[in-house]
Motif scaffolding. Structure first.
Motif, short mmCIF file in Angstrom:
data_model
loop_
_atom_site.label_atom_id
_atom_site.label_comp_id
_atom_site.label_asym_id
_atom_site.label_seq_id
_atom_site.Cartn_x
_atom_site.Cartn_y
_atom_site.Cartn_z
N UNK A 166 42.05 41.28 51.57
CA UNK A 166 40.81 42.01 51.29
C UNK A 166 40.98 43.49 51.65
N UNK A 167 41.53 43.77 52.82
CA UNK A 167 41.65 45.16 53.27
C UNK A 167 42.70 45.92 52.47
N UNK A 168 43.73 45.24 51.98
CA UNK A 168 44.75 45.92 51.18
C UNK A 168 44.15 46.53 49.91
N UNK A 169 43.13 45.90 49.37
CA UNK A 169 42.51 46.45 48.17
C UNK A 169 41.95 47.85 48.43
N UNK A 170 41.54 48.10 49.65
CA UNK A 170 40.99 49.41 50.00
C UNK A 170 42.09 50.38 50.37
N UNK A 185 34.77 42.14 36.29
CA UNK A 185 36.10 42.35 36.84
C UNK A 185 36.33 41.45 38.04
N UNK A 186 37.59 41.09 38.33
CA UNK A 186 37.88 40.35 39.56
C UNK A 186 37.46 41.16 40.78
N UNK A 187 37.12 40.45 41.86
CA UNK A 187 36.59 41.15 43.03
C UNK A 187 37.61 42.10 43.62
N UNK A 188 38.91 41.76 43.54
CA UNK A 188 39.92 42.67 44.06
C UNK A 188 39.91 43.99 43.29
N UNK A 189 39.79 43.90 41.97
CA UNK A 189 39.79 45.10 41.15
C UNK A 189 38.54 45.93 41.39
N UNK A 190 37.41 45.28 41.62
CA UNK A 190 36.19 46.03 41.89
C UNK A 190 36.30 46.81 43.19
N UNK A 191 36.90 46.21 44.21
CA UNK A 191 37.09 46.92 45.48
C UNK A 191 38.04 48.09 45.29
N UNK A 192 39.13 47.87 44.56
CA UNK A 192 40.09 48.95 44.34
C UNK A 192 39.45 50.12 43.60
N UNK A 193 38.68 49.81 42.57
CA UNK A 193 38.05 50.88 41.81
C UNK A 193 37.05 51.65 42.65
N UNK A 233 51.83 53.03 42.04
CA UNK A 233 51.19 51.88 42.69
C UNK A 233 50.94 50.77 41.67
N UNK A 234 51.99 50.34 40.97
CA UNK A 234 51.79 49.31 39.95
C UNK A 234 51.38 47.99 40.57
N UNK A 235 51.96 47.68 41.74
CA UNK A 235 51.63 46.41 42.36
C UNK A 235 50.20 46.38 42.87
N UNK A 236 49.75 47.53 43.40
CA UNK A 236 48.40 47.55 43.93
C UNK A 236 47.35 47.46 42.84
N UNK A 237 47.75 47.81 41.60
CA UNK A 237 46.79 47.75 40.51
C UNK A 237 47.23 46.74 39.45
#
Length: 479
Positions: free
Chosen positions: A153-157, A43-51, A21-25
């Motif tokens: 937003x939802x893709x981050x999850x 961290x960027x908000x996208x990265x915080x949601x992913x983590x 999942x290189x693109x997702x991260x």
């Protein structure tokens, strides 16, 4: 156990474990925090949601809509297609951008305050290869903007939740990765039977209640759930008449692919993971692209048992397998010899993502290989469309027509020019040349003016030669 889910396969499995999942991260953390500030807050908000989604698979996100900012809406606007068809609002991309800042400010205020209302999708019908028509829904421009921002937003999850064998409509994934995974699984794994499956009218039969329950597994923000519910209940407008949508998601909406993947993630993907872990006797592989999926089995008994169980599973969620497009066939390195001993002829073929998959042998050493050719029906349909267009453009400048034909042929090669499919690509180029020469000779009664020497000079100038543009599957998926 080799029959586990693709995520839990052995480390050397190129058919499934190679999909990272290189693109997702892909967003790297920015080191901007001080000693008094926690690193996570920088961290960027996208990265915080992913983590957060990766840390706790059962985490429910209670606050997401505040991430839909004016800046994100602005990015969503510029991510839309400029020449896309307009919806029921009659507003196109350029006219909306004339006063973009004012409109986005108003749109952002309505979204955050709850006053935003989704408009019905404009219903159009597009022909299918089998002669039927497929409904297409075109949302209004503001709906596209909000949907695109919500998808990001939802893709981050959900990119942290989706299985590795799911390829359709996901960032960093495409059809060729799914095709390569199919070839590698058949040639390098224990696959003797193929279940070529297709869900009948999937986008038209998605159950709204089940979909909302699936979303609530991860999302507890009532405002985000309310937005999704608005899109599902917005209805469609056809010839000025509004009709309610009780089931299904409109094909053509920006958010529909993500909702479809979420629905099938819970209905199909996780269930297959459980089934092959607890019920399968041998190896089981699956590659899914949207509502089309291919499954490989080591034993016929597993294939027949899963197919029967899958019918009942789909029935519980309002889905059904297509009666004619879903087939169980014997396919693999031993299929030809086994069928020959039984006097049944050559192994059957199956179609997936525009290619017909055929049991074959390599010319160099005679080893088993999977040959992929362009589906004959699609090839004929493409040639037919080019011929129809040339009838209306025959009197235009040959340079203009040649430039258009080059774009058509190059686009065809960008997808179909895979190893082993050179013959089909040459057929397409040859038929284009014949159609173009016919149109040029019809421009005048003096057909001899377009001799072969003059025509060949046009072909050499405008039409590219056929060459393979994609690597072999085992090269692309090499671990």
């Amino acid at each position: 156990m080799k029959k586990l889910m693709n995520n839990g396969m052995p480390a050397g499995n190129p058919a499934e474990s190679m999909e990272q999942r290189t693109s997702a991260k892909g967003i790297s953390p920015h080191a901007g925090g001080t000693g008094a500030q926690h690193l996570e807050s920088a961290l960027p908000w996208r990265e915080r949601i992913r983590q957060a989604a990766q840390r706790d698979p059962g985490c429910r996100f209670t606050s997401l809509l505040h991430h839909v900012t004016r800046g994100l809406l602005n990015e969503a606007y510029y991510a839309l297609r400029r020449q896309a068809a307009v919806g029921v609002d009659g507003v196109d991309w350029a006219s909306y951008g004339a006063s973009l800042d004012t409109r986005l400010a108003d749109l952002h205020e309505r979204v955050q305050s709850g006053r935003y209302r989704a408009l019905p999708s404009k219903r159009l019908w597009i022909p299918k290869p089998d002669g039927r028509q497929r409904p297409l829904g075109i949302p209004a421009l503001e709906d596209k903007i909000v949907q695109q921002a919500l998808v990001w937003v939802l893709e981050c999850i959900y990119e942290e939740d989706f299985c590795n064998f799911s390829y359709g409509f996901r960032p960093g994934r495409n059809c060729h990765q799914a095709l390569d995974a199919v070839s590698v699984a058949i040639t390098q794994r224990k696959v003797s039977w193929i279940l070529d499956a297709d869900i009948q009218a999937f986008f038209d039969t998605v159950d709204h209640d089940h979909l909302m329950k699936f979303l609530e597994h991860r999302i507890a923000d009532s405002r985000v759930l309310c937005l999704v519910r608005k899109y599902l209940r917005a209805g469609v407008s056809e010839n000025g008449q509004w009709s309610q949508t009780v089931v299904g998601t409109p094909q053509g909406a920006v958010i529909s692919p993500l909702l479809a993947n979420i629905y099938l993630h819970y209905v199909l993907d996780l269930w297959v993971h459980w089934w092959r872990k607890h019920r399968a006797r041998g190896d089981v592989y699956i590659i899914r692209y949207a509502d089309d999926f291919v499954m490989g089995f080591q034993y016929q008994s597993d294939a027949m048992a899963l197919r029967c169980a899958l019918v009942e599973r789909f029935r519980q969620f309002g889905l059904a397998l297509h009666p004619t497009k879903t087939r169980l066939i014997e396919f693999g390195r031993y299929a030809a010899s086994n069928r020959s001993q039984r006097g049944q002829g050559k192994p059957e073929t199956f179609d997936f993502l525009g290619f017909t998959h055929i049991c074959s042998q390599r010319r160099s050493d005679g080893r088993y290989a999977v040959k992929r050719q362009t589906i004959a029906k699609r090839l004929r349909a493409s040639v037919r469309r080019v011929r129809e267009r040339l009838k209306w453009t025959m009197h235009k400048d040959p340079a203009t027509v040649g430039q258009w034909l080059r774009s058509v042929l190059q686009g065809h090669l960008n997808y179909f020019a895979v190893p082993g499919n050179t013959w089909s690509c040459n057929v397409f180029r040859t038929e284009i040349c014949r159609a173009w020469r016919w149109a040029l000779r019809r421009r005048s009664q003096k057909a001899r003016t377009m001799n072969w020497s003059r025509f060949n000079s046009l072909v050499r100038r405008w039409l590219p030669n056929i060459r393979v543009l994609h690597p072999y599957p085992n090269e692309r998926l090499c671990v």
